[in-house]
Design a protein around this motif. Structure first.
Motif, PDB file in Angstrom:
ATOM      1  N   ARG A 103      14.667 -70.416 -23.544  1.00 29.24           N
ATOM      2  CA  ARG A 103      13.366 -69.729 -23.581  1.00 29.24           C
ATOM      3  C   ARG A 103      12.995 -69.169 -22.211  1.00 29.24           C
ATOM      4  O   ARG A 103      12.330 -68.135 -22.109  1.00 29.24           O
ATOM      5  N   LEU A 104      13.458 -69.861 -21.151  1.00 31.73           N
ATOM      6  CA  LEU A 104      13.129 -69.422 -19.794  1.00 31.73           C
ATOM      7  C   LEU A 104      14.131 -68.426 -19.223  1.00 31.73           C
ATOM      8  O   LEU A 104      13.855 -67.795 -18.197  1.00 31.73           O
ATOM      9  N   SER A 105      15.286 -68.262 -19.858  1.00 30.59           N
ATOM     10  CA  SER A 105      16.312 -67.357 -19.338  1.00 30.59           C
ATOM     11  C   SER A 105      15.881 -65.908 -19.524  1.00 30.59           C
ATOM     12  O   SER A 105      15.280 -65.557 -20.542  1.00 30.59           O
ATOM     13  N   PRO A 106      16.179 -65.052 -18.550  1.00 32.72           N
ATOM     14  CA  PRO A 106      15.851 -63.615 -18.700  1.00 32.72           C
ATOM     15  C   PRO A 106      16.536 -63.037 -19.932  1.00 32.72           C
ATOM     16  O   PRO A 106      17.683 -63.352 -20.222  1.00 32.72           O
ATOM     17  N   SER A 107      15.835 -62.189 -20.644  1.00 34.70           N
ATOM     18  CA  SER A 107      16.382 -61.628 -21.884  1.00 34.70           C
ATOM     19  C   SER A 107      17.579 -60.732 -21.632  1.00 34.70           C
ATOM     20  O   SER A 107      18.424 -60.544 -22.503  1.00 34.70           O
ATOM     21  N   ASN A 108      17.678 -60.160 -20.417  1.00 30.23           N
ATOM     22  CA  ASN A 108      18.791 -59.257 -20.141  1.00 30.23           C
ATOM     23  C   ASN A 108      20.041 -59.988 -19.659  1.00 30.23           C
ATOM     24  O   ASN A 108      21.103 -59.397 -19.514  1.00 30.23           O
ATOM     25  N   SER A 109      19.916 -61.297 -19.390  1.00 26.25           N
ATOM     26  CA  SER A 109      21.104 -62.060 -18.973  1.00 26.25           C
ATOM     27  C   SER A 109      21.030 -63.485 -19.536  1.00 26.25           C
ATOM     28  O   SER A 109      20.903 -64.449 -18.784  1.00 26.25           O
ATOM     29  N   PRO A 110      21.087 -63.605 -20.855  1.00 23.03           N
ATOM     30  CA  PRO A 110      21.001 -64.935 -21.466  1.00 23.03           C
ATOM     31  C   PRO A 110      22.240 -65.774 -21.141  1.00 23.03           C
ATOM     32  O   PRO A 110      23.341 -65.252 -20.983  1.00 23.03           O
ATOM     33  N   THR A 111      22.020 -67.060 -21.009  1.00 26.17           N
ATOM     34  CA  THR A 111      23.118 -67.992 -20.763  1.00 26.17           C
ATOM     35  C   THR A 111      23.702 -68.431 -22.096  1.00 26.17           C
ATOM     36  O   THR A 111      22.963 -68.753 -23.026  1.00 26.17           O
ATOM     37  N   SER A 112      25.025 -68.429 -22.204  1.00 32.03           N
ATOM     38  CA  SER A 112      25.661 -68.809 -23.461  1.00 32.03           C
ATOM     39  C   SER A 112      25.435 -70.293 -23.736  1.00 32.03           C
ATOM     40  O   SER A 112      25.310 -71.099 -22.807  1.00 32.03           O
ATOM     41  N   PRO A 113      25.374 -70.665 -25.027  1.00 32.27           N
ATOM     42  CA  PRO A 113      25.203 -72.087 -25.364  1.00 32.27           C
ATOM     43  C   PRO A 113      26.301 -72.966 -24.771  1.00 32.27           C
ATOM     44  O   PRO A 113      26.038 -74.100 -24.376  1.00 32.27           O
ATOM     45  N   GLN A 114      27.526 -72.443 -24.707  1.00 32.94           N
ATOM     46  CA  GLN A 114      28.625 -73.236 -24.156  1.00 32.94           C
ATOM     47  C   GLN A 114      28.397 -73.526 -22.675  1.00 32.94           C
ATOM     48  O   GLN A 114      28.627 -74.657 -22.212  1.00 32.94           O
ATOM     49  N   ASP A 115      27.927 -72.510 -21.926  1.00 31.81           N
ATOM     50  CA  ASP A 115      27.653 -72.715 -20.498  1.00 31.81           C
ATOM     51  C   ASP A 115      26.483 -73.671 -20.302  1.00 31.81           C
ATOM     52  O   ASP A 115      26.497 -74.523 -19.399  1.00 31.81           O
ATOM     53  N   LEU A 116      25.453 -73.521 -21.144  1.00 28.86           N
ATOM     54  CA  LEU A 116      24.298 -74.421 -21.055  1.00 28.86           C
ATOM     55  C   LEU A 116      24.704 -75.859 -21.341  1.00 28.86           C
ATOM     56  O   LEU A 116      24.242 -76.798 -20.675  1.00 28.86           O
ATOM     57  N   ARG A 117      25.533 -76.021 -22.353  1.00 29.65           N
ATOM     58  CA  ARG A 117      25.983 -77.366 -22.718  1.00 29.65           C
ATOM     59  C   ARG A 117      26.755 -77.997 -21.567  1.00 29.65           C
ATOM     60  O   ARG A 117      26.569 -79.172 -21.257  1.00 29.65           O
ATOM     61  N   GLN A 118      27.599 -77.200 -20.916  1.00 31.47           N
ATOM     62  CA  GLN A 118      28.367 -77.715 -19.792  1.00 31.47           C
ATOM     63  C   GLN A 118      27.452 -78.074 -18.631  1.00 31.47           C
ATOM     64  O   GLN A 118      27.655 -79.088 -17.944  1.00 31.47           O
ATOM     65  N   THR A 119      26.416 -77.255 -18.422  1.00 28.52           N
ATOM     66  CA  THR A 119      25.444 -77.546 -17.369  1.00 28.52           C
ATOM     67  C   THR A 119      24.712 -78.854 -17.659  1.00 28.52           C
ATOM     68  O   THR A 119      24.485 -79.680 -16.762  1.00 28.52           O
ATOM     69  N   PHE A 120      24.341 -79.042 -18.912  1.00 29.27           N
ATOM     70  CA  PHE A 120      23.661 -80.278 -19.315  1.00 29.27           C
ATOM     71  C   PHE A 120      24.547 -81.489 -19.027  1.00 29.27           C
ATOM     72  O   PHE A 120      24.086 -82.493 -18.465  1.00 29.27           O
ATOM     73  N   LEU A 121      25.818 -81.393 -19.385  1.00 27.17           N
ATOM     74  CA  LEU A 121      26.741 -82.503 -19.187  1.00 27.17           C
ATOM     75  C   LEU A 121      26.974 -82.783 -17.702  1.00 27.17           C
ATOM     76  O   LEU A 121      26.993 -83.942 -17.274  1.00 27.17           O
ATOM     77  N   THR A 122      27.160 -81.736 -16.912  1.00 29.35           N
ATOM     78  CA  THR A 122      27.413 -81.930 -15.483  1.00 29.35           C
ATOM     79  C   THR A 122      26.164 -82.421 -14.752  1.00 29.35           C
ATOM     80  O   THR A 122      26.270 -82.942 -13.632  1.00 29.35           O
TER      81      THR A 122
END
Length: 372
Positions: free
Chosen positions: A339-358
């Motif tokens: 919801r906070l990511s800029p609409s023109n450069s959304p973060t992929s769910p896979q990258d977000l998931r990896q960020t959450f884990l790390t």
């Protein structure tokens, strides 16, 4: 534990046990057509009972009993464990031995197996049964050492009143590799130890999610509600509240599992918790009558839970709740960050998931002294 059954199609005696995910089975002995079905079924039932009482020495070890000394709970448990040495001689005896009265469930059940074997009157069958029971006893001893491979793998489906530090450390490593759970977590680790490690990782996930989203930990825990498991939330709330107060994961999880095991045995250990539940029930009745005067709810109609876990499988049940809680933390993290990511450069769910884990890995790693 191992369950024994008769395969009528192939006229064989089978042994079957859980592997954490699914069951496995093996042929113990081939039966002859002159052996009566009711005798072979009785043999299967008695072998199942023998396995049950033997594995209870693993799930309820003498060392964690609250009392020791002559005729205490710890003493009786030790008597059951010591009786393991009598099982194989009793089963393999070709004639009934006049001995002192049996005082343990282990001895009584072994004698019941021996009596049925004498009725069936087959030396070959007795040899096969003795070999299989020896393998079962070896599996229990192996599980007691913390090795849950091969036949001892059935311990991954059992709830234990204690947990090996080695097993907790193994579960911690598996959760580090996969905080959402993995096949190995369910098939290689005692679920009590896995639940202790999972509580540690769940608290780390709640902490990181609260920091990232600004949501209060109480609301993060509440979001893990499961419609088909209304009491699951209570276990997660108890764990989060206690660990927030500085308690170690082991000291939080073990009382929950032990209490559920007591309930499964048909009693409560202490009255403090049940007093709290009764007080909460009275408050609920009062509030319900205030809000809905016509409601038919009273002390004789309300259902009072004795434990927040499934008494038949408290450790696997708690492990499921905690892994669901970690998954819920991820969904909140994902929703808030997306919801906070800029609409023109959304973060992929896979990258977000990896960020959450790390992010949760160092948080969990910084609290390892609170694991045991």
């Amino acid at each position: 534990m191992t369950r024994y059954a008769i395969d009528r199609a192939h006229n064989t005696l089978l042994a079957q046990w859980s592997t954490g995910i699914g069951d496995t089975a093996t042929v113990v002995a081939r039966l002859t057509h002159d052996q009566l079905h009711h005798n072979t079924r009785r043999l299967a039932a008695e072998l199942t009972r023998l396995s049950h009482v033997c594995w209870r020495s693993y799930t309820h070890p003498p060392s964690v009993a609250d009392r020791h000394g002559p005729n205490s709970l710890g003493w009786h448990r030790q008597q059951e464990r010591d009786a393991f040495t009598t099982i194989l001689p009793t089963i393999s005896a070709t004639t009934q031995v006049i001995a002192k009265p049996t005082t343990t469930k282990v001895e009584q059940t072994a004698h019941a197996v021996a009596r049925t074997l004498r009725i069936l009157d087959s030396s070959q069958l007795t040899t096969h049964i003795t070999t299989d029971v020896a393998a079962e006893l070896a599996a229990i001893e192996q599980a007691e050492r913390g090795d849950l491979s091969e036949r001892a793998q059935q311990a991954t489906a059992l709830s234990r009143e204690d947990a090996s530090p080695l097993q907790i450390s193994q579960a911690d490593r598996l959760l580090h590799d996969s905080p959402f759970g993995s096949h190995d977590l369910f098939t290689q680790v005692d679920p009590t130890a896995a639940a202790i490690a999972a509580a540690h990782w769940y608290y780390a996930a709640v902490t990181i999610t609260a920091q990232r989203t600004g949501i209060h930990p109480v609301h993060i825990v509440a979001s893990a509600e499961q419609p088909d498991k209304p009491l699951a939330l209570e276990s997660l709330t108890d764990i989060t509240t206690a660990m927030d107060a500085g308690m170690r994961a082991r000291h939080v999880v073990m009382p929950l599992i032990r209490n559920a095991l007591h309930v499964a045995d048909g009693h409560l250990h202490g009255i403090h918790e049940i007093e709290q539940r009764i007080t909460a029930a009275h408050e609920l009745i009062t509030k319900a009558h205030t809000d809905h005067p016509d409601i038919d709810l009273g002390p004789d109609t309300i259902y009072l839970p004795l434990t927040s876990l499934d008494p038949a499988r408290p450790a696997p049940d708690l492990l499921d709740n905690l892994l669901h809680g970690i998954e819920t933390c991820w969904h909140l993290y994902h929703h808030h960050t997306s919801r906070l990511s800029p609409s023109n450069s959304p973060t992929s769910p896979q990258d977000l998931r990896q960020t959450f884990l790390t992010t949760i890995r160092p948080e969990a790693g910084s609290r390892t002294e609170r694991l045991l």
